[in-house]
Motif scaffolding. Structure first.
Motif, PDB file in Angstrom:
ATOM      1  N   ARG A 111       0.810  -1.245  -0.154  1.00  0.00           N
ATOM      2  CA  ARG A 111      -0.127   0.141   0.550  1.00  0.00           C
ATOM      3  C   ARG A 111       0.805   1.407  -0.084  1.00  0.00           C
ATOM      4  O   ARG A 111       0.205   2.249  -0.449  1.00  0.00           O
ATOM      5  N   PHE A 112       2.318   1.020   0.238  1.00  0.00           N
ATOM      6  CA  PHE A 112       3.140   2.257   0.697  1.00  0.00           C
ATOM      7  C   PHE A 112       3.576   2.924  -0.642  1.00  0.00           C
ATOM      8  O   PHE A 112       4.524   2.008  -1.986  1.00  0.00           O
ATOM      9  N   GLU A 113       3.248   3.986  -1.048  1.00  0.00           N
ATOM     10  CA  GLU A 113       3.867   4.208  -2.679  1.00  0.00           C
ATOM     11  C   GLU A 113       4.534   6.025  -2.181  1.00  0.00           C
ATOM     12  O   GLU A 113       4.143   6.801  -1.144  1.00  0.00           O
ATOM     13  N   VAL A 114       5.498   6.144  -3.066  1.00  0.00           N
ATOM     14  CA  VAL A 114       6.273   7.641  -2.905  1.00  0.00           C
ATOM     15  C   VAL A 114       5.871   8.054  -4.375  1.00  0.00           C
ATOM     16  O   VAL A 114       5.998   7.340  -5.318  1.00  0.00           O
ATOM     17  N   PHE A 115       6.124   9.435  -4.531  1.00  0.00           N
ATOM     18  CA  PHE A 115       6.342  10.381  -5.541  1.00  0.00           C
ATOM     19  C   PHE A 115       7.184  11.956  -5.252  1.00  0.00           C
ATOM     20  O   PHE A 115       6.788  12.258  -4.215  1.00  0.00           O
ATOM     21  N   ARG A 116       7.702  11.941  -6.699  1.00  0.00           N
ATOM     22  CA  ARG A 116       7.900  13.230  -6.271  1.00  0.00           C
ATOM     23  C   ARG A 116       7.331  13.633  -7.417  1.00  0.00           C
ATOM     24  O   ARG A 116       6.502  13.146  -8.262  1.00  0.00           O
ATOM     25  N   LEU A 117       7.720  15.620  -6.918  1.00  0.00           N
ATOM     26  CA  LEU A 117       6.932  15.970  -7.885  1.00  0.00           C
ATOM     27  C   LEU A 117       8.164  16.771  -8.850  1.00  0.00           C
ATOM     28  O   LEU A 117       9.443  17.602  -8.442  1.00  0.00           O
ATOM     29  N   VAL A 118       7.412  16.136 -10.064  1.00  0.00           N
ATOM     30  CA  VAL A 118       8.591  16.729 -11.444  1.00  0.00           C
ATOM     31  C   VAL A 118       8.388  17.761 -12.380  1.00  0.00           C
ATOM     32  O   VAL A 118       6.863  18.254 -11.635  1.00  0.00           O
ATOM     33  N   ASP A 119       9.369  18.267 -12.639  1.00  0.00           N
ATOM     34  CA  ASP A 119       8.479  19.573 -14.016  1.00  0.00           C
ATOM     35  C   ASP A 119       7.884  20.203 -13.201  1.00  0.00           C
ATOM     36  O   ASP A 119       6.860  21.119 -13.599  1.00  0.00           O
ATOM     37  N   PHE A 120       8.529  20.746 -11.826  1.00  0.00           N
ATOM     38  CA  PHE A 120       7.352  21.655 -11.108  1.00  0.00           C
ATOM     39  C   PHE A 120       8.133  22.932 -11.397  1.00  0.00           C
ATOM     40  O   PHE A 120       9.619  23.572 -11.751  1.00  0.00           O
ATOM     41  N   GLU A 121       7.629  23.760 -11.146  1.00  0.00           N
ATOM     42  CA  GLU A 121       7.603  25.906 -11.195  1.00  0.00           C
ATOM     43  C   GLU A 121       7.331  25.612  -9.117  1.00  0.00           C
ATOM     44  O   GLU A 121       6.287  25.145  -8.066  1.00  0.00           O
ATOM     45  N   ALA A 122       8.303  26.732  -8.275  1.00  0.00           N
ATOM     46  CA  ALA A 122       8.050  27.165  -6.970  1.00  0.00           C
ATOM     47  C   ALA A 122       7.661  28.657  -7.082  1.00  0.00           C
ATOM     48  O   ALA A 122       8.814  29.092  -7.608  1.00  0.00           O
ATOM     49  N   PHE A 123       6.764  29.213  -6.242  1.00  0.00           N
ATOM     50  CA  PHE A 123       7.173  30.899  -5.283  1.00  0.00           C
ATOM     51  C   PHE A 123       6.857  30.813  -4.631  1.00  0.00           C
ATOM     52  O   PHE A 123       6.369  29.440  -3.828  1.00  0.00           O
ATOM     53  N   PHE A 124       7.392  31.780  -4.074  1.00  0.00           N
ATOM     54  CA  PHE A 124       6.997  32.190  -2.564  1.00  0.00           C
ATOM     55  C   PHE A 124       5.766  33.064  -3.017  1.00  0.00           C
ATOM     56  O   PHE A 124       6.650  34.022  -3.661  1.00  0.00           O
ATOM     57  N   TRP A 125       5.052  33.083  -1.527  1.00  0.00           N
ATOM     58  CA  TRP A 125       4.639  34.571  -1.478  1.00  0.00           C
ATOM     59  C   TRP A 125       4.754  35.505  -0.629  1.00  0.00           C
ATOM     60  O   TRP A 125       4.798  34.575   0.724  1.00  0.00           O
ATOM     61  N   ASP A 126       4.437  36.832  -0.681  1.00  0.00           N
ATOM     62  CA  ASP A 126       4.676  37.076   1.641  1.00  0.00           C
ATOM     63  C   ASP A 126       2.429  38.035   1.437  1.00  0.00           C
ATOM     64  O   ASP A 126       2.120  38.112   0.456  1.00  0.00           O
ATOM     65  N   PHE A 127       2.766  38.886   2.571  1.00  0.00           N
ATOM     66  CA  PHE A 127       1.153  39.182   2.985  1.00  0.00           C
ATOM     67  C   PHE A 127       1.372  40.537   1.939  1.00  0.00           C
ATOM     68  O   PHE A 127       0.322  40.971   1.563  1.00  0.00           O
ATOM     69  N   SER A 128       2.353  41.109   1.314  1.00  0.00           N
ATOM     70  CA  SER A 128       2.444  41.828   0.426  1.00  0.00           C
ATOM     71  C   SER A 128       2.334  42.337  -1.423  1.00  0.00           C
ATOM     72  O   SER A 128       1.755  42.607  -2.251  1.00  0.00           O
ATOM     73  N   GLY A 129       2.110  40.570  -1.024  1.00  0.00           N
ATOM     74  CA  GLY A 129       1.679  40.460  -1.975  1.00  0.00           C
ATOM     75  C   GLY A 129       2.577  40.426  -3.854  1.00  0.00           C
ATOM     76  O   GLY A 129       2.633  39.928  -4.826  1.00  0.00           O
ATOM     77  N   ARG A 130       4.099  40.289  -2.716  1.00  0.00           N
ATOM     78  CA  ARG A 130       4.792  39.921  -3.654  1.00  0.00           C
ATOM     79  C   ARG A 130       5.411  38.886  -3.883  1.00  0.00           C
ATOM     80  O   ARG A 130       5.059  37.916  -3.424  1.00  0.00           O
ATOM     81  N   LYS A 131       5.314  37.990  -5.921  1.00  0.00           N
ATOM     82  CA  LYS A 131       6.144  36.860  -6.139  1.00  0.00           C
ATOM     83  C   LYS A 131       7.594  36.644  -6.019  1.00  0.00           C
ATOM     84  O   LYS A 131       7.779  37.287  -7.185  1.00  0.00           O
ATOM     85  N   ASP A 132       7.425  35.573  -5.464  1.00  0.00           N
ATOM     86  CA  ASP A 132       9.363  35.210  -5.720  1.00  0.00           C
ATOM     87  C   ASP A 132       9.688  34.447  -6.135  1.00  0.00           C
ATOM     88  O   ASP A 132       9.616  32.965  -5.348  1.00  0.00           O
TER      89      ASP A 132
END
Length: 136
Positions: A111-132
């Motif tokens: 039953r135990f499975e693992v997966f990676r997130l591939v072809d990913f894009e990532a962004f940090f966001w903060d309360f000011s609305g800034r996207k990094d």
């Protein structure tokens, strides 16, 4: 621009997030835990008897969001779930997590499975609305 190391440092401190998938009935969101970086990609685990497993197998596109405890910074990662046998990764997960060890017992639990997130894009966001964006 944030570095990949910044993303993994953030995830180490804030490993609990929410994973979004798609099914015939519409979007689905549930809590999920980041495990560790594997081959440059975020790694997760789950049970293959859960609805989320079927959703990710049918359509591997997903997004996961993590926040600081005060909600001031959010990390969003969008990519594709890539399942693989991962016995070494499963052993590492079980060695570091008593709850999952009690749930699955051994890395070869069917039953135990693992997966990676591939072809990913990532962004940090903060309360000011800034996207990094995270540079890969």
């Amino acid at each position: 621009m944030a570095k990949l190391k910044d993303m993994y440092d953030f995830l180490a401190k804030n490993p609990f997030g929410f994973l979004a998938t798609w099914s015939e009935g519409g979007p689905r969101v549930r809590p999920f835990m980041f495990q560790f970086e594997d081959r440059g990609c975020p790694l997760f685990c789950l049970s293959n008897d859960k609805e989320v497993y079927g959703q990710l197998k049918a359509d591997p596109r997903c997004e996961v969001a993590f926040c600081t405890p005060d909600w001031s910074v959010t990390l969003r990662i969008r990519g594709k779930a890539e399942f693989f046998p991962g016995l070494e990764q499963k052993k590492r997960i079980l060695d570091g997590n008593e709850t999952l060890r009690e749930m699955y017992g051994t890395p070869d639990n069917p039953r135990f499975e693992v997966f990676r997130l591939v072809d990913f894009e990532a962004f940090f966001w903060d309360f000011s609305g800034r996207k990094d964006p995270v540079e890969r």
